[in-house]
Design a protein around this motif. Structure first.
Motif, PDB file in Angstrom:
ATOM      1  N   ALA A 114       6.768  -1.992  -4.644  1.00 10.27           N
ATOM      2  CA  ALA A 114       5.572  -2.668  -4.135  1.00 10.27           C
ATOM      3  C   ALA A 114       5.834  -4.159  -3.938  1.00 10.27           C
ATOM      4  O   ALA A 114       5.378  -4.763  -2.959  1.00 10.27           O
ATOM      5  N   GLN A 115       6.594  -4.761  -4.847  1.00  8.93           N
ATOM      6  CA  GLN A 115       6.912  -6.182  -4.716  1.00  8.93           C
ATOM      7  C   GLN A 115       7.786  -6.452  -3.493  1.00  8.93           C
ATOM      8  O   GLN A 115       7.589  -7.435  -2.779  1.00  8.93           O
ATOM      9  N   ILE A 116       8.751  -5.569  -3.223  1.00 11.42           N
ATOM     10  CA  ILE A 116       9.656  -5.769  -2.093  1.00 11.42           C
ATOM     11  C   ILE A 116       8.918  -5.634  -0.770  1.00 11.42           C
ATOM     12  O   ILE A 116       9.108  -6.425   0.159  1.00 11.42           O
ATOM     13  N   THR A 117       8.037  -4.634  -0.671  1.00 13.70           N
ATOM     14  CA  THR A 117       7.401  -4.322   0.605  1.00 13.70           C
ATOM     15  C   THR A 117       6.038  -4.988   0.792  1.00 13.70           C
ATOM     16  O   THR A 117       5.582  -5.144   1.928  1.00 13.70           O
ATOM     17  N   GLY A 118       5.368  -5.362  -0.299  1.00 17.23           N
ATOM     18  CA  GLY A 118       4.011  -5.865  -0.200  1.00 17.23           C
ATOM     19  C   GLY A 118       3.013  -4.771   0.134  1.00 17.23           C
ATOM     20  O   GLY A 118       1.906  -5.044   0.596  1.00 17.23           O
ATOM     21  N   GLN A 119       3.402  -3.522  -0.103  1.00 15.56           N
ATOM     22  CA  GLN A 119       2.567  -2.367   0.227  1.00 15.56           C
ATOM     23  C   GLN A 119       2.379  -1.492  -1.013  1.00 15.56           C
ATOM     24  O   GLN A 119       2.864  -1.822  -2.093  1.00 15.56           O
ATOM     25  N   VAL A 120       1.667  -0.398  -0.833  1.00 16.90           N
ATOM     26  CA  VAL A 120       1.453   0.531  -1.943  1.00 16.90           C
ATOM     27  C   VAL A 120       2.708   1.377  -2.129  1.00 16.90           C
ATOM     28  O   VAL A 120       3.194   1.989  -1.171  1.00 16.90           O
ATOM     29  N   ALA A 121       3.235   1.387  -3.332  1.00 19.68           N
ATOM     30  CA  ALA A 121       4.397   2.211  -3.660  1.00 19.68           C
ATOM     31  C   ALA A 121       3.928   3.423  -4.443  1.00 19.68           C
ATOM     32  O   ALA A 121       3.048   3.317  -5.303  1.00 19.68           O
ATOM     33  N   SER A 329       6.400   4.559   0.397  1.00 16.76           N
ATOM     34  CA  SER A 329       5.580   3.361   0.589  1.00 16.76           C
ATOM     35  C   SER A 329       4.494   3.658   1.611  1.00 16.76           C
ATOM     36  O   SER A 329       4.750   4.324   2.625  1.00 16.76           O
ATOM     37  N   ILE A 330       3.286   3.187   1.333  1.00 20.23           N
ATOM     38  CA  ILE A 330       2.152   3.360   2.238  1.00 20.23           C
ATOM     39  C   ILE A 330       1.619   1.982   2.606  1.00 20.23           C
ATOM     40  O   ILE A 330       1.320   1.165   1.727  1.00 20.23           O
TER      41      ILE A 330
END
Length: 368
Positions: A114-121, A329-330
């Motif tokens: 989640a930290q890498i993508t800024g999305q819901v993991a 990831s979503i």
């Protein structure tokens, strides 16, 4: 040639929109991309792409934004994925090496993704249906109760109780455990249920046979047990606090995330049908989930089942080797697909290495 150039224009529009989340105009494209043609030609190409359903113009005289069809074309032809930085690779290694259990590892992996993508993991715990028996113990608890402890090859530990009014002695329980471990170690839990049932038929003592039949039912239950509750999620707060957070999009997404069984089915199916770059990707309506109509899902499997089924000889490498669970990831359809694909794949590889206790290969997030 004109069609080829048009698709280069489409790619440029999508790259700029992913970066800015602002409608893209022809003038901006010609300034930021070397397309080799005039702004008027680019404008004509964008109009043609709109007619073909790849772009849409949200407001009159405004720039254009990609449609679901446009994103699908872009994703299917994504030439490269962005490699993770050395700091990100070190971060994954640190998160995993500091964990104290499998559950802790999965929880940490979700937070990091989640930290890498800024999305819901979303990270699922290993499926019992795809796990193999590592070891089993039958522990006498009382004169009529036996605790069955099942340890799988993926590190899962499950406990069940067997009630028997005529419980065998501790020594006999030990002998039964040894027979079952010798027969079933390395086999799928479904196969263990069958094998223990066959062993029970060979047992002359009625009390012993009753306990073995109950043990066979324990394996059957574990093999068919739904794992919808064992999902680790992280990153929902990052979506709501993003600079371009659109609550009209995020609110139904949150509702969808509440339906964990739906997310489990979607991501499990998607991780089993990998597309470009070794991941499964569903965009908008492809998710067949109302709350995800404006979202994209990127997922892949991790781990490798070592469970042997009938037809696999003892000591033989199991066929199939299917993943034991998924990581994904979503995020919004305008997510950075290249970075998301790279991050999902890298975390899956680290989880696989962690579970198999193998060194090496974790630094390679190229998929080769």
């Amino acid at each position: 040639m004109a069609n080829e150039r048009r698709m280069l224009v489409l790619r440029a529009v999508i790259e700029d929109y992913i970066r800015t989340q602002e409608p893209v105009g022809s003038g901006a494209l010609t300034r930021t991309h070397d397309l080799g043609v005039s702004s008027a030609t680019v404008r004509n190409d964008m109009a043609a792409l709109e007619d073909e359903g790849y772009l849409i113009q949200p407001h009159t005289s405004a720039g254009r934004i990609p449609t679901e069809k446009g994103y699908r074309y872009f994703v299917d032809r994504l030439a490269t994925v962005v490699p993770l930085s050395p700091a990100q690779k070190r971060g994954i290694r640190t998160f995993l090496s500091g964990s104290v259990s499998l559950d802790d590892t999965l929880r940490r992996s979700a937070r990091l993704l989640a930290q890498i993508t800024g999305q819901v993991a979303v990270v699922a715990s290993p499926s019992l249906a795809r796990s193999a028996l590592r070891h089993m113990e039958m522990v006498p608890v009382s004169s009529a109760t036996v605790l069955v402890v099942v340890i799988t090859d993926t590190g899962r530990v499950e406990q069940r109780t067997i009630i028997s009014a005529d419980r065998p002695s501790d020594e006999v329980l030990g002998r039964i455990s040894a027979r079952v471990n010798a027969k079933c170690a390395g086999r799928s839990l479904r196969r263990c249920g069958i094998d223990v049932g066959l062993l029970a038929q060979e047992e002359p003592d009625v009390a012993n046979r009753g306990v073995m039949d109950a043990l066979a039912r324990v394996y059957d239950e574990l093999a068919t047990q739904e794992q919808a509750s064992n999902l680790y999620m992280a990153g929902t707060s990052q979506l709501t606090h993003g600079q371009t957070a659109d609550m009209a999009v995020i609110a139904p997404l949150f509702d969808a995330l509440e339906e964990q069984a739906v997310i489990m089915r979607l991501m499990t199916a998607l991780s089993e049908v990998t597309q470009s770059h070794g991941v499964g990707i569903a965009i908008g309506s492809e998710t067949h989930t109302p709350g995800l109509m404006h979202a994209s899902v990127v997922t892949t499997g991790y781990g490798q089942s070592s469970a042997k089924e009938e037809g696999d000889e003892a000591g033989e490498t199991p066929s199939g080797g299917e993943p034991v669970a998924f990581v994904g990831s979503i995020g919004p359809t305008h997510m950075d697909y290249a970075t998301t694909i790279s991050a999902v794949r890298a975390v899956a590889r680290y989880l696989t290495d962690f579970m198999t206790n193998e060194e090496g290969g974790a630094d390679d997030d190229t998929g080769h």
